[in-house]
Write a protein that holds these residues in place. Structure first.
Motif, mmCIF file in Angstrom:
data_model
loop_
_atom_site.group_PDB
_atom_site.id
_atom_site.type_symbol
_atom_site.label_atom_id
_atom_site.label_comp_id
_atom_site.label_asym_id
_atom_site.label_seq_id
_atom_site.Cartn_x
_atom_site.Cartn_y
_atom_site.Cartn_z
ATOM 1 N N SER A 3 31.856 34.994 26.291
ATOM 2 C CA SER A 3 31.838 36.453 26.202
ATOM 3 C C SER A 3 30.856 37.061 26.651
ATOM 4 N N VAL A 4 30.811 37.928 27.304
ATOM 5 C CA VAL A 4 29.536 38.792 27.817
ATOM 6 C C VAL A 4 29.695 40.294 27.962
ATOM 7 N N ASP A 5 28.665 41.028 27.719
ATOM 8 C CA ASP A 5 28.886 42.494 27.977
ATOM 9 C C ASP A 5 28.076 43.051 29.222
ATOM 10 N N ARG A 6 28.129 44.331 29.598
ATOM 11 C CA ARG A 6 27.597 44.810 30.670
ATOM 12 C C ARG A 6 26.099 44.537 30.867
ATOM 13 N N ALA A 7 25.282 44.722 29.779
ATOM 14 C CA ALA A 7 23.839 44.585 29.925
ATOM 15 C C ALA A 7 23.507 43.224 30.227
ATOM 16 N N GLN A 8 24.250 42.282 29.759
ATOM 17 C CA GLN A 8 24.053 40.725 30.190
ATOM 18 C C GLN A 8 24.394 40.344 31.562
ATOM 19 N N GLY A 226 29.096 37.933 40.095
ATOM 20 C CA GLY A 226 29.619 37.269 39.151
ATOM 21 C C GLY A 226 29.126 37.780 37.761
ATOM 22 N N PRO A 227 30.044 37.818 36.610
ATOM 23 C CA PRO A 227 31.503 37.294 36.840
ATOM 24 C C PRO A 227 32.254 38.402 37.369
ATOM 25 N N ALA A 228 33.352 37.795 38.338
ATOM 26 C CA ALA A 228 33.819 38.744 39.079
ATOM 27 C C ALA A 228 35.435 38.326 39.476
ATOM 28 N N THR A 229 36.483 39.119 39.815
ATOM 29 C CA THR A 229 37.571 38.859 39.999
ATOM 30 C C THR A 229 38.229 38.756 41.317
ATOM 31 N N ALA A 230 39.333 37.926 41.589
ATOM 32 C CA ALA A 230 39.827 37.921 42.919
ATOM 33 C C ALA A 230 39.890 39.336 43.780
ATOM 34 N N ALA A 231 40.443 40.119 43.032
ATOM 35 C CA ALA A 231 40.609 41.485 43.470
ATOM 36 C C ALA A 231 39.140 42.163 44.099
ATOM 37 N N GLU A 232 38.011 41.922 43.001
ATOM 38 C CA GLU A 232 36.630 42.505 43.540
ATOM 39 C C GLU A 232 36.171 41.657 44.789
ATOM 40 N N THR A 233 36.539 40.367 44.945
ATOM 41 C CA THR A 233 35.904 39.659 45.921
ATOM 42 C C THR A 233 36.884 40.054 47.178
ATOM 43 N N GLY A 259 36.109 42.338 27.457
ATOM 44 C CA GLY A 259 37.446 42.295 27.264
ATOM 45 C C GLY A 259 38.160 42.231 28.437
ATOM 46 N N ARG A 260 37.933 41.852 29.573
ATOM 47 C CA ARG A 260 38.785 41.564 30.877
ATOM 48 C C ARG A 260 38.239 40.301 31.416
ATOM 49 N N GLN A 261 39.344 39.713 32.101
ATOM 50 C CA GLN A 261 39.251 38.094 32.427
ATOM 51 C C GLN A 261 38.217 38.385 33.926
ATOM 52 N N ALA A 262 37.493 37.439 33.885
ATOM 53 C CA ALA A 262 36.499 37.358 35.020
ATOM 54 C C ALA A 262 36.049 35.887 35.484
ATOM 55 N N THR A 298 30.440 48.711 36.514
ATOM 56 C CA THR A 298 29.456 47.695 36.043
ATOM 57 C C THR A 298 28.051 48.269 36.375
ATOM 58 N N LEU A 299 27.849 48.805 37.731
ATOM 59 C CA LEU A 299 26.619 48.988 37.956
ATOM 60 C C LEU A 299 26.271 50.475 37.829
#
Length: 378
Positions: A3-8, A226-233, A259-262, A298-299
């Motif tokens: 599990s990671v957060d945005r800063a990480q 990453g971490p990223a999703t298929a939709a973002e790719t 909280g989201r899958q990536a 995220t950015l």
């Protein structure tokens, strides 16, 4: 599950894209694994300046082309039809990744509607194949984009050409040309304006779909963004989520990102778990590799700032400071010797960062061939 957060994640991406300036070797830059977009004149030059531990003067003027040539790096229309710097040795694989896997993929990459397909009079995959063959036949020497268009347009069916009001002439469809030029075995000349094409040795670089080549591009996107999703790719590739899912790499690691899958490549999990501190200050150009991630929140978490960073036309650069995009910036010339850099804050600027901003502005000026720089905050 990790599990990671945005800063990480931001710290991981900053390190993965070598914004800590760990070396001065152009050819080994990690961002070249995916390509460095040259969306606005000189933007790729500044993306390299932000990452290379070298005197930025080696990237100024004609020395920039010499530096690229020495590193065997060149320019081509690739992802989404945009010009990107790539290692020349990787152009065949990149060309293969541009061949749509089916008509749905081709239509998405062309950004065509049903009416466009009807006008073409052929399936989108056939349209791109037809244009690639024609371009290969006519671009037999270095020539401008306009000259290439003039040569290829008469060879194409009516549905693949468009009337250009500014030129008062009929040209090959712009996106068709951009998506097929590298397949045709033709690259762009770096840092030459207007856009100039040069044929590569040999025949067509790619004719048939190559899922493995597409999968490799998706893997490289995950390593840098990453971490990223298929939709973002899919957004980066310019295709649909379903098509991206069909080329999705195997053996990825699932990550809980706020909280989201990536997903992330297995070899990069350790770097994501313990990224170095993002204690850098960098002036990044428009369309910098860091800004190419498709999860813009995220950015830049504040949606109200998105229109300031990503505009329809004329994007500014951004100021990265200690893991956050804190401002936008623009530059204009003041005579022949000075570059004026104007900073427009999105977040409060820390006084301790001001000296670093001055230093980075001086690097930008040197890369653009200006001995002097003046920085102002609006």
């Amino acid at each position: 599950m990790l599990s990671v957060d945005r800063a990480q994640v931001m710290a991981y991406r900053i390190a993965a894209q070598e914004l800590h300036r760990p070396h001065g070797d152009v050819a080994s830059l990690a961002v070249l694994d995916l390509g460095v977009q040259d969306a606005q004149r000189g933007s790729a030059r500044l993306a390299l300046t932000a990452r290379l531990d070298v005197d930025p003067a080696v990237l100024s003027g004609e020395r920039f082309r010499d530096t690229l040539h020495g590193a065997d790096v060149t320019l081509a229309w690739t992802h989404r039809g945009a010009p990107h710097l790539h290692r020349a040795a990787e152009l065949p694989a990149m060309a293969a990744s541009l061949v749509p896997v089916n008509d749905v993929d081709a239509q998405a990459r062309l950004a065509w509607q049903r009416g466009d397909v009807a006008k073409a009079g052929m399936p989108p995959t056939e349209a791109l194949r037809t244009a690639a063959v024609a371009l290969h036949d006519v671009v037999d020497a270095t020539m401008t984009k306009g000259a290439a268009s003039e040569r290829v347009t008469p060879r194409l069916p009516e549905g693949l050409v468009r009337w250009c009001r500014p030129c008062q002439a009929t040209h090959i469809h712009e996106q068709v040309m951009r998506l097929t030029t590298l397949r045709a075995g033709v690259r762009l000349e770096p840092d030459v304006f207007p856009a100039t094409l040069t044929p590569l040795s040999g025949g067509l670089l790619a004719q048939e779909p190559d899922t493995a080549a597409c999968t490799e591009v998706a893997r490289r996107y995950l390593r840098l963004h990453g971490p990223a999703t298929a939709a973002e790719t899919a957004g980066f590739l310019g295709t649909t989520k379903r098509v991206a899912g069909a080329m999705w790499p195997e053996e990825l690691v699932e990550v809980d990102f706020a909280g989201r899958q990536a997903w992330l490549t297995p070899e990069d999990v350790g770097a994501l778990e313990n990224p170095p501190e993002p204690d850098v200050v960098r002036l990044l150009p428009p369309s910098d590799p860091l800004l190419q991630a498709r999860d813009r929140r995220t950015l830049v978490p504040d949606d109200g700032h998105h229109k300031q960073v990503w505009r329809v036309l004329g994007n500014p650069g951004v100021l990265l400071a200690n893991g956050e995009i804190v401002a936008t910036w623009r530059a204009k010339t003041a005579g022949r010797t000075r570059l004026d850099v104007t900073i427009e804050p999105l977040l409060p600027l820390h006084p301790a960062d001001h000296a670093a901003v001055e230093d980075e502005a001086a690097r930008v000026a040197a890369a653009r061939g200006f001995p002097n720089v003046r920085v102002s905050v609006s």
